[in-house]
Design an enzyme around this catalytic site. Structure first.
Site, PDB file in Angstrom:
ATOM      1  N   ASP A  66     -15.520 -12.611 -22.764  1.00 38.47           N
ATOM      2  CA  ASP A  66     -16.356 -12.758 -21.565  1.00 38.47           C
ATOM      3  C   ASP A  66     -17.762 -13.243 -21.919  1.00 38.47           C
ATOM      4  OD1 ASP A  66     -14.169 -11.820 -20.188  1.00 38.47           O
ATOM      5  OD2 ASP A  66     -14.933  -9.792 -19.941  1.00 38.47           O
TER       6      ASP A  66
ATOM      7  N   CYS B 163       5.384  -6.049   1.688  1.00 42.06           N
ATOM      8  CA  CYS B 163       5.723  -4.623   1.648  1.00 42.06           C
ATOM      9  C   CYS B 163       5.032  -3.872   2.804  1.00 42.06           C
ATOM     10  CB  CYS B 163       5.399  -4.037   0.282  1.00 42.06           C
ATOM     11  SG  CYS B 163       6.201  -2.452  -0.029  1.00 42.06           S
ATOM     12  N   TYR B 164       4.041  -3.002   2.528  1.00 38.32           N
ATOM     13  CA  TYR B 164       3.302  -2.322   3.597  1.00 38.32           C
ATOM     14  C   TYR B 164       2.735  -3.352   4.568  1.00 38.32           C
ATOM     15  CZ  TYR B 164      -0.310   0.464   5.941  1.00 38.32           C
ATOM     16  OH  TYR B 164      -1.100   1.078   6.881  1.00 38.32           O
TER      17      TYR B 164
ATOM     18  N   HIS C  73       8.262  -7.524  -3.283  1.00 40.63           N
ATOM     19  CA  HIS C  73       7.014  -7.931  -3.941  1.00 40.63           C
ATOM     20  C   HIS C  73       7.210  -9.272  -4.648  1.00 40.63           C
ATOM     21  CE1 HIS C  73       4.542  -4.310  -3.367  1.00 40.63           C
ATOM     22  NE2 HIS C  73       5.696  -3.664  -3.387  1.00 40.63           N
TER      23      HIS C  73
ATOM     24  N   GLY D 170       0.838  -1.197   0.000  1.00 37.61           N
ATOM     25  CA  GLY D 170       0.000   0.000   0.000  1.00 37.61           C
ATOM     26  C   GLY D 170       0.868   1.241   0.000  1.00 37.61           C
TER      27      GLY D 170
ATOM     28  N   LYS E  48      -9.621 -12.339 -15.900  1.00 34.93           N
ATOM     29  CA  LYS E  48      -9.666 -12.498 -17.355  1.00 34.93           C
ATOM     30  C   LYS E  48      -8.884 -13.721 -17.838  1.00 34.93           C
ATOM     31  CE  LYS E  48     -10.886  -9.781 -20.328  1.00 34.93           C
ATOM     32  NZ  LYS E  48     -12.154  -9.669 -21.092  1.00 34.93           N
TER      33      LYS E  48
END
Length: 511
Positions: free
Chosen positions: A227, A82-83, A169, A55, A367
């Site tokens: 979709d 991370c955050y 990350h 974040g 997706k």
């Protein structure tokens, strides 16, 4: 069947959907939920593990999003990224401070102690950092697991309580063994069984749809996009002829696209598919219109009118199908729910269709998962891998007024571009690629004649989620072939340019 589930708590970072996708790619179902989810709701959700995302805030900031420290008493494994990693010591009695040296980009880090999350990962490898704060003291019971030269607490954990933090990350491709670290957390720490597969999803969804729909009637607006195609195929597999699909051909599709839709879904799959040929109607409405938003509004409004006329012929139905996918319904970020798109792929249709209930068979999928379901259902690759295509179609890839002549030129140029990209085996690497007819005319010489035609621009980008995109580095020899074919084979084409702008500052589409 209730799948094992991981809970990803969203603290507003840019890679948060990517974390959820990585978990699912490792065959574990997960949901991305706002970080202000209550401890009671977490207990009820019953995850096998919890991931805190990154974040933009500092954990000690005034408006920084937090969670209750009670989460750590639930006995559920936790991984902070991370955050999310900084939040763990901050809440449990450690210390987080502004770093003297910020770290951005690739960094080499080394494990200093073995743990379940480091299994099968080399002692030293590359990770992706993005932080200005750092952990300076760990809570009681935690130990350092990995470090860089400037970040002594790159990874840390309490192995007994199954709580871990990584400053980097692991979800991004730049972290060499990031996926392996996530896999270790899911399987070695959380005890995942890997029961989230597209084959399982298809069989379960078909059974659920059969039960839900029974012998009732279903209507679907078929756009030809992946979709709506996959949603319709799933429902057709469940209830067969009870499904009616309406395909509005507004005459603004790519070359052979309308024919492909009819061939695949009506002729091969045997769907009850009605095609509304409305190309002339849309062209006449667009005559003299140059402003992009005006074009969009005219096309959207006319589409709904055409669909309404076809729906009236069918009469009342029980269910209306929507191809809503997971990113459209995620409640995202910092304790506030994002605005959920309603009826995103058939905007406005519910108000003109006489139906009882909406059915959204893909609302739990990203997706790339939708594409895998399409493959599982036996849809051809040209349907499953169809790249994103705007609702207004080629109308917003023609700068200025849309004319029949420009449409034909653009269709042919775009077809050649896509054909050569496929021949060069670049169609899976490039996220989206298409041609645009600009408003600029330039002089050319073709044969012994002077020509004066609109410049054709080629656009190709790489992206994960369309929020950001980089221009694709297509080899020069491939671009040369494309340019040569277009200027030789397409009427009214005498100059080709290639767009090398990223997003931001540009958008992917030109209008």
């Amino acid at each position: 069947m209730q799948h094992q589930r991981v809970l990803v708590l969203d603290f507003g970072g840019q890679y948060n959907q990517l974390i959820a996708r990585r978990v699912r790619d490792l065959k574990v179902y997960c949901d991305l939920k706002p970080c202000d989810m209550t401890v009671e709701d977490i207990r009820e959700y019953a995850p096998i593990g919890i991931i805190f995302t990154g974040g933009p805030n500092s954990v000690y900031g005034e408006d920084a999003p937090h969670v209750s420290a009670e989460i750590f008493t639930l006995g559920i494994p936790v991984l902070g990224i991370c955050y999310g990693a900084q939040l763990i010591p901050y809440l449990l009695g450690g210390k987080v401070e502004h770093a003297e040296t910020s770290e951005y980009g690739k960094r080499e880090f080394s494990f200093v102690k073995d743990s379940p999350i480091s299994e099968g990962i080399p002692n030293t490898s590359i990770c992706w950092m993005s932080h200005t704060d750092r952990v300076t003291a760990l809570p009681q019971g935690f130990e350092v697991l990995a470090s860089t030269e400037t970040c002594p607490f790159t990874a840390f954990g309490n192995v007994e309580k199954k709580i871990y933090g990584v400053q980097f990350h692991p979800e991004v491709v730049h972290s060499q063994y990031g996926n392996k670290l996530l896999e270790n957390f899911l399987y070695a720490v959380c005890g995942a069984k890997g029961d989230w597969t597209m084959a399982n999803f298809v069989s379960e969804q078909v059974a659920l749809l059969k039960e839900k729909i029974g012998n009732k009637k279903v209507l679907c607006a078929m756009s030809g996009g992946v979709d709506s195609a996959v949603a319709a195929t799933l429902i057709h597999k469940a209830v067969g002829s009870q499904l009616t699909c309406v395909f509005v051909d507004h005459g603004l599709l790519r070359k052979y696209e309308a024919e492909e839709v009819m061939e695949v879904f009506r002729d091969k799959l045997g769907m009850n598919l009605i095609k509304a040929d409305a190309g002339e109607r849309f062209l006449s409405k667009l005559e003299g219109v140059s402003e992009p938003e005006a074009k969009r509004k005219i096309i959207g409004s006319e589409f709904i009118k055409v669909f309404e006329e076809e729906a009236k012929k069918i009469g009342a139905v029980d269910f209306l199908v929507q191809g809503t996918i997971y990113p459209d319904v995620i409640e995202s970020g910092k304790g506030k729910s994002a605005v959920i798109k309603s009826h995103h792929n058939v905007g406005g249709l519910p108000s003109v269709v006489d139906f009882q209930e909406i059915v959204e068979p893909l609302r739990d999928l990203f997706k790339d998962e939708v594409r895998r379901v399409g493959t599982e259902l036996g849809l051809p690759e040209n349907v499953v891998q169809r790249q994103p295509f705007p609702g207004p179609g080629l109308a917003i890839r023609i700068m200025g007024e849309v004319t029949r002549e420009k449409l034909e030129t653009l269709r042919d140029a775009d077809y050649i571009f896509r054909d050569e990209i496929a021949k060069a085996d670049l169609n899976r690497e490039i996220w989206q690629y298409f041609a645009v007819i600009t408003n600029s005319k330039t002089v050319g010489v073709q044969g012994d004649f002077r020509t004066y035609e609109n410049v054709i621009a080629l656009r190709a980008v790489t992206s994960v989620d369309a929020m950001t995109a980089d221009w694709a580095r297509i080899p020069f020899d491939v671009l040369e072939t494309i340019s040569g074919r277009i200027t030789n084979e397409v009427k009214h084409a005498n100059r080709i340019v290639y767009d090398i702008t990223s997003k931001p500052p540009a958008t992917i589409e030109w209008e």
